[in-house]
Design a protein around this motif. Structure first.
Motif, PDB file in Angstrom:
ATOM      1  N   PHE A   1       0.936  -1.043   0.094  1.00  0.00           N
ATOM      2  CA  PHE A   1      -0.004   0.110  -0.123  1.00  0.00           C
ATOM      3  C   PHE A   1       0.929   1.347   0.044  1.00  0.00           C
ATOM      4  O   PHE A   1       1.919   1.330   0.867  1.00  0.00           O
ATOM      5  CB  PHE A   1      -0.889  -0.136   1.016  1.00  0.00           C
ATOM      6  N   THR A   2       0.228   2.168  -1.055  1.00  0.00           N
ATOM      7  CA  THR A   2       0.809   3.512  -0.773  1.00  0.00           C
ATOM      8  C   THR A   2      -0.340   4.648  -1.080  1.00  0.00           C
ATOM      9  O   THR A   2      -1.110   3.980  -1.816  1.00  0.00           O
ATOM     10  CB  THR A   2       2.107   4.077  -1.871  1.00  0.00           C
ATOM     11  N   LEU A   3      -0.520   5.778  -0.733  1.00  0.00           N
ATOM     12  CA  LEU A   3      -1.379   6.645  -1.236  1.00  0.00           C
ATOM     13  C   LEU A   3      -1.404   6.704  -2.579  1.00  0.00           C
ATOM     14  O   LEU A   3      -2.471   6.872  -3.213  1.00  0.00           O
ATOM     15  CB  LEU A   3      -1.311   7.819  -0.330  1.00  0.00           C
ATOM     16  N   ALA A   4      -0.307   7.092  -3.134  1.00  0.00           N
ATOM     17  CA  ALA A   4      -0.194   7.048  -4.683  1.00  0.00           C
ATOM     18  C   ALA A   4      -0.951   5.869  -5.368  1.00  0.00           C
ATOM     19  O   ALA A   4      -1.702   6.038  -6.435  1.00  0.00           O
ATOM     20  CB  ALA A   4       1.077   7.566  -5.091  1.00  0.00           C
ATOM     21  N   GLY A   5      -0.489   4.731  -4.897  1.00  0.00           N
ATOM     22  CA  GLY A   5      -0.913   3.528  -5.591  1.00  0.00           C
ATOM     23  C   GLY A   5      -2.436   3.458  -5.389  1.00  0.00           C
ATOM     24  O   GLY A   5      -3.097   2.825  -6.365  1.00  0.00           O
ATOM     25  N   TYR A   6      -3.129   3.891  -4.338  1.00  0.00           N
ATOM     26  CA  TYR A   6      -4.317   3.769  -3.918  1.00  0.00           C
ATOM     27  C   TYR A   6      -5.120   4.602  -4.965  1.00  0.00           C
ATOM     28  O   TYR A   6      -6.295   4.357  -5.482  1.00  0.00           O
ATOM     29  CB  TYR A   6      -4.591   3.835  -2.530  1.00  0.00           C
ATOM     30  N   ARG A   7      -4.384   5.821  -4.980  1.00  0.00           N
ATOM     31  CA  ARG A   7      -5.041   7.000  -5.994  1.00  0.00           C
ATOM     32  C   ARG A   7      -5.166   6.293  -7.395  1.00  0.00           C
ATOM     33  O   ARG A   7      -6.004   6.492  -8.220  1.00  0.00           O
ATOM     34  CB  ARG A   7      -4.141   8.258  -5.914  1.00  0.00           C
ATOM     35  N   ARG A   8      -4.057   5.681  -7.810  1.00  0.00           N
ATOM     36  CA  ARG A   8      -4.054   5.165  -9.180  1.00  0.00           C
ATOM     37  C   ARG A   8      -5.275   3.942  -9.364  1.00  0.00           C
ATOM     38  O   ARG A   8      -5.805   3.820 -10.417  1.00  0.00           O
ATOM     39  CB  ARG A   8      -2.653   4.622  -9.522  1.00  0.00           C
ATOM     40  N   LEU A   9      -5.242   3.124  -8.200  1.00  0.00           N
ATOM     41  CA  LEU A   9      -6.283   2.238  -8.277  1.00  0.00           C
ATOM     42  C   LEU A   9      -7.735   2.913  -8.362  1.00  0.00           C
ATOM     43  O   LEU A   9      -8.655   2.247  -9.112  1.00  0.00           O
ATOM     44  CB  LEU A   9      -6.293   1.513  -6.975  1.00  0.00           C
ATOM     45  N   ARG A  10      -7.911   4.033  -7.936  1.00  0.00           N
ATOM     46  CA  ARG A  10      -9.239   4.374  -7.762  1.00  0.00           C
ATOM     47  C   ARG A  10      -9.495   5.245  -8.959  1.00  0.00           C
ATOM     48  O   ARG A  10     -10.408   5.176  -9.510  1.00  0.00           O
ATOM     49  CB  ARG A  10      -9.305   5.558  -6.584  1.00  0.00           C
ATOM     50  N   THR A  11      -8.472   5.754  -9.485  1.00  0.00           N
ATOM     51  CA  THR A  11      -8.683   6.519 -10.824  1.00  0.00           C
ATOM     52  C   THR A  11      -8.897   5.350 -12.068  1.00  0.00           C
ATOM     53  O   THR A  11      -9.800   5.737 -12.884  1.00  0.00           O
ATOM     54  CB  THR A  11      -7.259   7.261 -11.415  1.00  0.00           C
ATOM     55  N   TYR A  12      -8.149   4.304 -11.963  1.00  0.00           N
ATOM     56  CA  TYR A  12      -8.635   3.108 -13.074  1.00  0.00           C
ATOM     57  C   TYR A  12     -10.048   2.655 -12.564  1.00  0.00           C
ATOM     58  O   TYR A  12     -10.658   2.478 -13.649  1.00  0.00           O
ATOM     59  CB  TYR A  12      -7.703   2.140 -12.765  1.00  0.00           C
ATOM     60  N   GLY A  13     -10.309   2.465 -11.541  1.00  0.00           N
ATOM     61  CA  GLY A  13     -11.658   2.107 -11.339  1.00  0.00           C
ATOM     62  C   GLY A  13     -12.796   3.011 -11.804  1.00  0.00           C
ATOM     63  O   GLY A  13     -13.639   2.858 -12.416  1.00  0.00           O
TER      64      GLY A  13
END
Length: 241
Positions: free
Chosen positions: A218-230
């Motif tokens: 987990f990283t915040l940047a990675g979570y942001r990418r996941l959410r943006t992809y979703g």
């Protein structure tokens, strides 16, 4: 809408009874049937018996007031039971407080709850008060209320079947209500056919998010990418709550 149409199928009831109310609310958002600021009762009305799990039923609305300085009229009382007897269950009795002292009058207790249950009701919802908590819980009848009060004081039922407004939400007789420890949602009839698939998508999205949030990567940047992809992959992927 007349009180006896439409009806909830066994499949509807089985499905809704297995879903929590936040997931129901999120799934309805995906169907784009109403504004997101509507369709749920505010948090002043609390679940009395969370251990009973979800409550699902069609609303039967009634307005309740106090009769100050005179005997309470009985006509509305019997009108309520006749309407309930004529409805296809399960039914949730929704009681709108129109008294001058909502914290000083209980609108239902063991006797009313027992009669309601015999006639097909599964619960009571009110922005006023209820009583006989232990006895009603033992019968498996749901309570959602703002207060508990020891006395029924001197109340009367003034209108049965008219739309009512409870903590910011209008409820009409025949509406589908889903409630649990999180609160109460009004489920549009039009949502029922698409709701199972929408709930599945909500659960899949939440499982994906939680898996990443709890992972060692987990990283915040990675979570942001996941959410943006979703969000790009499907307009219904919503901010996690």
């Amino acid at each position: 809408m007349t009180p006896d149409t439409p009806t909830l199928t066994t499949a509807d009831l089985d499905f809704l009874s297995g879903v929590d109310s936040p997931t129901v609310a999120n799934a309805i958002e995906r169907l784009d049937l109403r504004d997101r600021s509507t369709g749920y009762v505010g948090g002043r009305i609390r679940c009395g018996f969370p251990e009973l799990g979800p409550m699902v039923g069609r609303a039967l609305t009634v307005t309740v007031s106090d009769a100050l300085g005179r005997p309470a009229r009985q006509e509305g009382y019997w009108d309520l039971w006749e309407r309930l007897e004529g409805m296809t269950g399960p039914v949730v009795i929704v009681m709108k407080d129109a008294s001058t002292t909502p914290s000083r009058v209980a609108y239902a207790g063991e006797i009313m709850a027992t009669l309601a249950q015999r006639l097909g009701a599964v619960g009571f919802v009110t922005d006023g008060a209820l009583r006989d908590v232990d006895e009603v819980r033992a019968k498996g009848i749901h309570y959602f209320s703002r207060y508990t009060v020891a006395s029924h004081a001197n109340f009367e039922l003034t209108r049965v079947g008219d739309p009512v407004r409870l903590d910011g939400e209008t409820v009409a007789t025949g509406d589908v209500l889903h409630g649990d420890v999180n609160g109460l949602v009004v489920v549009p009839w039009a949502a029922l056919p698409g709701l199972p698939a929408a709930v599945a998508r909500v659960r899949e999205g939440e499982a994906r998010d939680l898996a990443y949030l709890e992972s060692p990567d987990f990283t915040l940047a990675g979570y942001r990418r996941l959410r943006t992809y979703g969000a790009a992959a499907g307009p219904a992927h919503e901010p996690g709550v």
